[in-house]
Enzyme design. Structure first.
Site, mmCIF file in Angstrom:
data_model
loop_
_atom_site.group_PDB
_atom_site.id
_atom_site.type_symbol
_atom_site.label_atom_id
_atom_site.label_comp_id
_atom_site.label_asym_id
_atom_site.label_seq_id
_atom_site.Cartn_x
_atom_site.Cartn_y
_atom_site.Cartn_z
ATOM 1 N N GLU A 1 0.710 -1.516 0.091
ATOM 2 C CA GLU A 1 -0.358 0.077 0.002
ATOM 3 C C GLU A 1 1.108 1.052 -0.022
ATOM 4 O O GLU A 1 0.727 2.119 -0.617
ATOM 5 C CB GLU A 1 -0.807 0.419 1.357
ATOM 6 C CG GLU A 1 -1.722 1.080 1.254
ATOM 7 C CD GLU A 1 -1.473 2.223 2.094
ATOM 8 O OE1 GLU A 1 -2.109 3.476 2.045
ATOM 9 O OE2 GLU A 1 -0.421 2.380 2.574
ATOM 10 N N GLU A 2 1.474 1.300 0.767
ATOM 11 C CA GLU A 2 3.132 2.424 1.155
ATOM 12 C C GLU A 2 3.274 2.860 -0.812
ATOM 13 O O GLU A 2 4.125 3.838 -0.743
ATOM 14 C CB GLU A 2 4.167 1.919 1.711
ATOM 15 C CG GLU A 2 3.643 1.954 3.163
ATOM 16 C CD GLU A 2 2.404 2.864 3.866
ATOM 17 O OE1 GLU A 2 2.332 4.348 3.350
ATOM 18 O OE2 GLU A 2 2.328 2.937 5.111
ATOM 19 N N ASP B 1 -7.402 1.798 7.759
ATOM 20 C CA ASP B 1 -5.864 2.875 7.930
ATOM 21 C C ASP B 1 -5.771 3.498 8.304
ATOM 22 O O ASP B 1 -6.302 4.494 9.176
ATOM 23 C CB ASP B 1 -5.883 3.501 7.114
ATOM 24 C CG ASP B 1 -3.945 2.976 6.022
ATOM 25 O OD1 ASP B 1 -2.851 2.943 6.545
ATOM 26 O OD2 ASP B 1 -4.134 3.988 5.125
#
Length: 436
Positions: A169-170, A198
């Protein structure tokens, strides 16, 4: 946090919101209402133990759990082992990004209507500069413990439950994009809602709710209303987390967030506590995002809110989505000048407006203590939303609830804004009405 002391308040508010999401209606319930489904308490102690385990994994693998690193694969294996032992059907999905193998973990709870899937997800990877315990061990650990609570309760909802932990995701939502893009259209259509979590334990927390799907949004807001906790609409990370790929293909989405590197305003500190002028998470994307970087109260509240939403959204047939009427045209608000308005025309609604009309207000302004904000009904009735409160805080980005049951729904509704003091300026960014 035990639920028994707060159930009556939450259940009372829920009857107005959940409708057909809820379970059986008690014999003494008012017509047209439904009782909320009560989930088990999600133990914050258990959630924190999962975070401690993720911290240990990071510490033993170079200090992080990033994509392509041994710490990430160890994190996936840790979560998968817990779910396999709890009776889930798990699938490890592989993808390649930047020359490294990435992993998504999908866990399905047996039973429920396979044509109506309630899915919850969190990204499990960290940045390479730290262990990522708030971002996003917090969301990952909370949905893990909720999934384990489903197993312990042997919960058998009407809808099918699915959980997902996303990789990379990052690096740009890589894992969740891969999952959605490789999901056949027929399978996408079966997902009745995707809930994203998140960063839900920020040390200087806010309580933010996604405003993408009206039903999911209101479910979370009802929960926090039952606790007496005001919420705001999440904008800091809008479109920057794993709900975005789902939303982009038309799947209803929602979620919770406690803030990242934006600064908490004085008004937010007044209603939520914490420290004004500091970031919600001063360790965002840093090596200090460790187990010491968690607010236990926020983590506890949000974990319980996750369970509340999952139990209720999966326990009945989804009601029709709310009707949204929105004006996104910017309207300048003159400094110490005349009132201005933004209008929406409501049509296709039978009878009067609801007793809980949702009014979404997004005003960009450098000093909201100057502002008076009113909702104007089609017949000219005035409902004050904001009256020069908030002092030197900037911007109003909030959803208000108005009892407009005496008003005919159809017609032109206006948001009226007036700046009543000198120096500061701004504009109406958007105005939205949501009818159940």
């Amino acid at each position: 946090m035990k639920l028994s002391a707060r159930l009556s308040a939450i259940a009372g508010a829920s009857a107005l919101v959940l409708g057909a999401f809820a379970g059986a209606v008690p014999a003494n319930a008012a017509p047209g209402t439904a009782a909320a489904v009560t989930p088990p308490d999600i133990s914050v102690t258990n959630v924190k133990q999962h975070l401690a385990d993720l911290q240990t994994i990071a510490t033993n693998n170079g200090g992080n759990r990033a994509h392509g690193r041994t710490g990430y694969k160890a994190s996936i294996d840790f979560v998968k082992a817990k779910l396999d032992a709890a009776g889930y059907t798990t699938t490890l999905q592989q993808f390649t990004y930047n020359g490294s193998t990435g992993y998504n973990l999908i866990a399905d709870w047996p039973g429920g209507d396979p044509n109506q899937v309630v899915m919850s997800g969190s990204h499990l990877d960290s940045v390479s500069s730290g262990p990522g315990i708030n971002d996003n061990g917090s969301g990952s650990a909370a949905i893990l413990e909720t999934a384990l609570a489903v197993s312990r309760a042997q919960f058998q909802p009407t809808k099918h439950l699915r959980f997902g932990w996303w990789g990379a995701e990052e690096l740009g939502l890589v894992g969740s994009k891969y999952y959605v893009n490789n999901l056949p259209a027929t399978e996408r259509s079966k997902i009745s809602g995707y809930l994203n979590f998140d960063m839900i334990g920020s040390p200087n927390p806010g309580y933010f709710v996604y405003d993408d799907d009206p039903t999911i949004e209101q479910t979370f807001k009802t929960y926090f209303t039952g606790l007496g906790i005001p919420t705001e609409i999440e904008t800091e990370g809008d479109g920057r987390s794993d709900h975005a790929p789902f939303k982009n293909v038309g799947i209803p989405v929602g979620g919770l967030f406690t803030g990242a590197d934006y600064t908490k305003t004085a008004a937010q500190a007044q209603k939520w506590g914490g420290t004004a002028g500091q970031a919600f998470d001063r360790c965002y994307h840093s090596s200090c995002d460790t187990t010491a970087n968690i607010n236990d109260t926020a983590l506890d509240r949000n974990a319980d809110a996750i369970a509340y939403a999952i139990w209720n959204l999966s326990s009945g047939t989804t009601p029709p989505p709310g009707k949204v009427f929105e004006n996104t045209a910017d309207v300048s608000v003159p400094d110490n000048g005349a009132a201005v308005t933004s209008s929406v025309t409501v049509s296709g609604i039978t009878g009067n407006a609801p007793s809980s009309l949702s009014v979404g207000v997004n005003i960009v302004h450098t000093y909201i203590g100057d502002l008076v904000v009113d909702l104007i009904a089609p017949d000219g009735s005035v409902y004050n939303l904001h009256n020069r409160s908030g002092g030197s805080a900037d911007n109003i980005n909030q959803t208000y609830t108005v009892n407009a049951s005496s008003e005919v729904a159809n017609g032109v509704w206006k948001l009226r804004v007036q700046d009543k003091a000198a120096i500061d300026t701004g504009y109406i960014n958007s105005f939205k009405l949501t009818f159940p």
